[in-house]
Design a protein around this motif. Structure first.
Motif, PDB file in Angstrom:
ATOM      1  N   UNK A   1       0.834  -1.204   0.000  1.00 58.39           N
ATOM      2  CA  UNK A   1       0.000   0.000   0.000  1.00 58.39           C
ATOM      3  C   UNK A   1       0.865   1.250   0.000  1.00 58.39           C
ATOM      4  N   UNK A   2       1.927   1.212   0.782  1.00 63.14           N
ATOM      5  CA  UNK A   2       2.855   2.342   0.825  1.00 63.14           C
ATOM      6  C   UNK A   2       3.442   2.644  -0.559  1.00 63.14           C
ATOM      7  N   UNK A   3       3.787   1.595  -1.291  1.00 63.83           N
ATOM      8  CA  UNK A   3       4.376   1.808  -2.615  1.00 63.83           C
ATOM      9  C   UNK A   3       3.410   2.552  -3.532  1.00 63.83           C
ATOM     10  N   UNK A   4       2.173   2.133  -3.517  1.00 63.25           N
ATOM     11  CA  UNK A   4       1.170   2.799  -4.362  1.00 63.25           C
ATOM     12  C   UNK A   4       0.934   4.229  -3.889  1.00 63.25           C
ATOM     13  N   UNK A   5       0.839   4.416  -2.572  1.00 59.40           N
ATOM     14  CA  UNK A   5       0.610   5.754  -2.022  1.00 59.40           C
ATOM     15  C   UNK A   5       1.756   6.698  -2.361  1.00 59.40           C
ATOM     16  N   UNK A   6       2.983   6.206  -2.263  1.00 57.45           N
ATOM     17  CA  UNK A   6       4.158   7.019  -2.573  1.00 57.45           C
ATOM     18  C   UNK A   6       4.165   7.423  -4.040  1.00 57.45           C
ATOM     19  N   UNK A   7       3.840   6.488  -4.906  1.00 64.18           N
ATOM     20  CA  UNK A   7       3.812   6.803  -6.338  1.00 64.18           C
ATOM     21  C   UNK A   7       2.778   7.887  -6.630  1.00 64.18           C
ATOM     22  N   UNK A   8       1.584   7.724  -6.056  1.00 70.84           N
ATOM     23  CA  UNK A   8       0.528   8.728  -6.252  1.00 70.84           C
ATOM     24  C   UNK A   8       0.974  10.078  -5.704  1.00 70.84           C
ATOM     25  N   UNK A   9       1.518  10.076  -4.491  1.00 74.54           N
ATOM     26  CA  UNK A   9       1.945  11.323  -3.853  1.00 74.54           C
ATOM     27  C   UNK A   9       2.941  12.075  -4.720  1.00 74.54           C
ATOM     28  N   UNK A  10       3.925  11.365  -5.194  1.00 73.25           N
ATOM     29  CA  UNK A  10       4.969  12.016  -5.992  1.00 73.25           C
ATOM     30  C   UNK A  10       4.426  12.564  -7.307  1.00 73.25           C
ATOM     31  N   UNK A  11       3.433  11.908  -7.869  1.00 73.13           N
ATOM     32  CA  UNK A  11       2.831  12.398  -9.108  1.00 73.13           C
ATOM     33  C   UNK A  11       1.980  13.644  -8.869  1.00 73.13           C
ATOM     34  N   UNK A  12       1.522  13.816  -7.635  1.00 71.79           N
ATOM     35  CA  UNK A  12       0.678  14.970  -7.310  1.00 71.79           C
ATOM     36  C   UNK A  12       1.421  16.036  -6.498  1.00 71.79           C
ATOM     37  N   UNK A  13       2.750  15.944  -6.435  1.00 71.85           N
ATOM     38  CA  UNK A  13       3.540  17.013  -5.836  1.00 71.85           C
ATOM     39  C   UNK A  13       3.846  16.890  -4.361  1.00 71.85           C
ATOM     40  N   UNK A  14       3.635  15.707  -3.779  1.00 72.75           N
ATOM     41  CA  UNK A  14       3.934  15.493  -2.366  1.00 72.75           C
ATOM     42  C   UNK A  14       5.087  14.503  -2.250  1.00 72.75           C
ATOM     43  N   UNK A  15       6.153  14.912  -1.558  1.00 76.54           N
ATOM     44  CA  UNK A  15       7.292  14.011  -1.356  1.00 76.54           C
ATOM     45  C   UNK A  15       6.953  13.060  -0.211  1.00 76.54           C
ATOM     46  N   UNK A  16       6.935  11.768  -0.505  1.00 73.15           N
ATOM     47  CA  UNK A  16       6.526  10.794   0.501  1.00 73.15           C
ATOM     48  C   UNK A  16       7.516   9.647   0.603  1.00 73.15           C
ATOM     49  N   UNK A  17       7.685   9.178   1.834  1.00 68.90           N
ATOM     50  CA  UNK A  17       8.364   7.917   2.099  1.00 68.90           C
ATOM     51  C   UNK A  17       7.365   7.049   2.865  1.00 68.90           C
ATOM     52  N   UNK A  18       7.690   5.787   3.064  1.00 66.95           N
ATOM     53  CA  UNK A  18       6.762   4.914   3.757  1.00 66.95           C
ATOM     54  C   UNK A  18       7.416   4.134   4.878  1.00 66.95           C
ATOM     55  N   UNK A  19       6.681   3.967   5.973  1.00 71.20           N
ATOM     56  CA  UNK A  19       7.113   3.056   7.035  1.00 71.20           C
ATOM     57  C   UNK A  19       6.174   1.857   6.985  1.00 71.20           C
ATOM     58  N   UNK A  20       6.735   0.678   6.789  1.00 70.99           N
ATOM     59  CA  UNK A  20       5.941  -0.508   6.509  1.00 70.99           C
ATOM     60  C   UNK A  20       5.450  -1.201   7.775  1.00 70.99           C
ATOM     61  N   UNK A  21       4.135  -1.214   7.936  1.00 74.13           N
ATOM     62  CA  UNK A  21       3.534  -2.023   8.990  1.00 74.13           C
ATOM     63  C   UNK A  21       3.644  -3.494   8.604  1.00 74.13           C
ATOM     64  N   UNK A  22       3.514  -4.375   9.571  1.00 73.42           N
ATOM     65  CA  UNK A  22       3.587  -5.804   9.283  1.00 73.42           C
ATOM     66  C   UNK A  22       2.505  -6.214   8.299  1.00 73.42           C
ATOM     67  N   UNK A  23       2.868  -7.093   7.391  1.00 73.64           N
ATOM     68  CA  UNK A  23       1.927  -7.576   6.379  1.00 73.64           C
ATOM     69  C   UNK A  23       1.268  -8.860   6.873  1.00 73.64           C
ATOM     70  N   UNK A  24       0.325  -9.366   6.084  1.00 67.74           N
ATOM     71  CA  UNK A  24      -0.418 -10.569   6.423  1.00 67.74           C
ATOM     72  C   UNK A  24      -0.140 -11.627   5.367  1.00 67.74           C
TER      73      UNK A  24
END
Length: 215
Positions: free
Chosen positions: A153-176
């Motif tokens: 989810x972080x990867x998708x959110x970061x890609x969207x953010x960067x395309x819309x002018x927001x610099x984003x990094x992600x901290x990964x919660x545990x996956x399932x």
């Protein structure tokens, strides 16, 4: 007019399926590439940002059991805050009805883990990841942010953010893992295709509203 044969129909179906697979693969590859080296799994390595953007999800599953995706995101946000990697948490989620309110529910659980109420801000119009990322920039005035969710989810959110002018990094919660995790990851492939449809259509958030300063 040419005769339609079963073989010809199957061939066309096969071509369409192949194109669909190629489309999914391409969208997935582009998003992974765009988020490369921008997600972190350990506290010592994640850079500090003033605000962490906690992406909402349901607290409970359909059957009433606790949602592990929710639980792990709360744990990740708390860990970031207590490690002084973020100073504020912006909770962005769905508040579509009076019976369903992701931001308020998450705020209560964050406070139960010791986060002060005045360090938690709520975005009630984070109906989609796109809405959450764009509103973080436009409504809440953020230039940089640490997104808090599972890695996919972080990867998708970061890609969207960067395309819309927001610099984003992600901290990964545990996956399932297991059956539940597989279903979510399959849906994620389709969500990544939707990212590019939204970009093509220049999709905007459902709501904007007055600006809110996080301080």
């Amino acid at each position: 007019m040419g005769k339609v044969t079963i073989k010809g129909v199957l061939k066309k179906i096969g071509v369409l399926l192949l194109l669909g697979v190629l489309l999914i693969f391409t969208c997935n590859t582009v998003i992974e590439s765009g988020a490369k080296d921008k997600t972190y799994t350990t506290l010592p390595t994640v850079p500090k940002n003033r605000v962490g953007l906690l992406l909402g999800t349901a607290q409970k599953l359909v059957g009433g059991q606790p949602n592990p995706y929710y639980t792990h995101r709360i744990e990740a946000a708390v860990a970031l805050f207590k490690a002084n990697k973020i100073e504020y948490v912006l909770v962005s989620g769905d508040n579509g009805t009076i019976y369903y309110n992701e931001p308020t529910t998450m705020k209560k659980d964050l406070m139960a883990h010791g986060l002060p109420a005045d360090r938690i801000f709520l975005d009630y119009a984070g109906f989609r990841t796109l809405d959450s990322m764009v509103r973080a920039n436009v409504v809440f005035g953020l230039d940089t942010v640490t997104v808090i969710s599972q890695k996919f989810h972080n990867e998708r959110a970061i890609y969207i953010a960067n395309r819309y002018g927001l610099h984003a990094i992600g901290y990964n919660a545990r996956d399932i893992t297991g059956k539940q995790g597989l279903k979510v990851h399959v849906r994620e492939y389709l969500a990544r295709v939707k990212v590019f449809i939204d970009l093509l259509l220049k999709t905007e958030p459902k709501y904007y509203g007055n600006t809110i300063e996080i301080k």
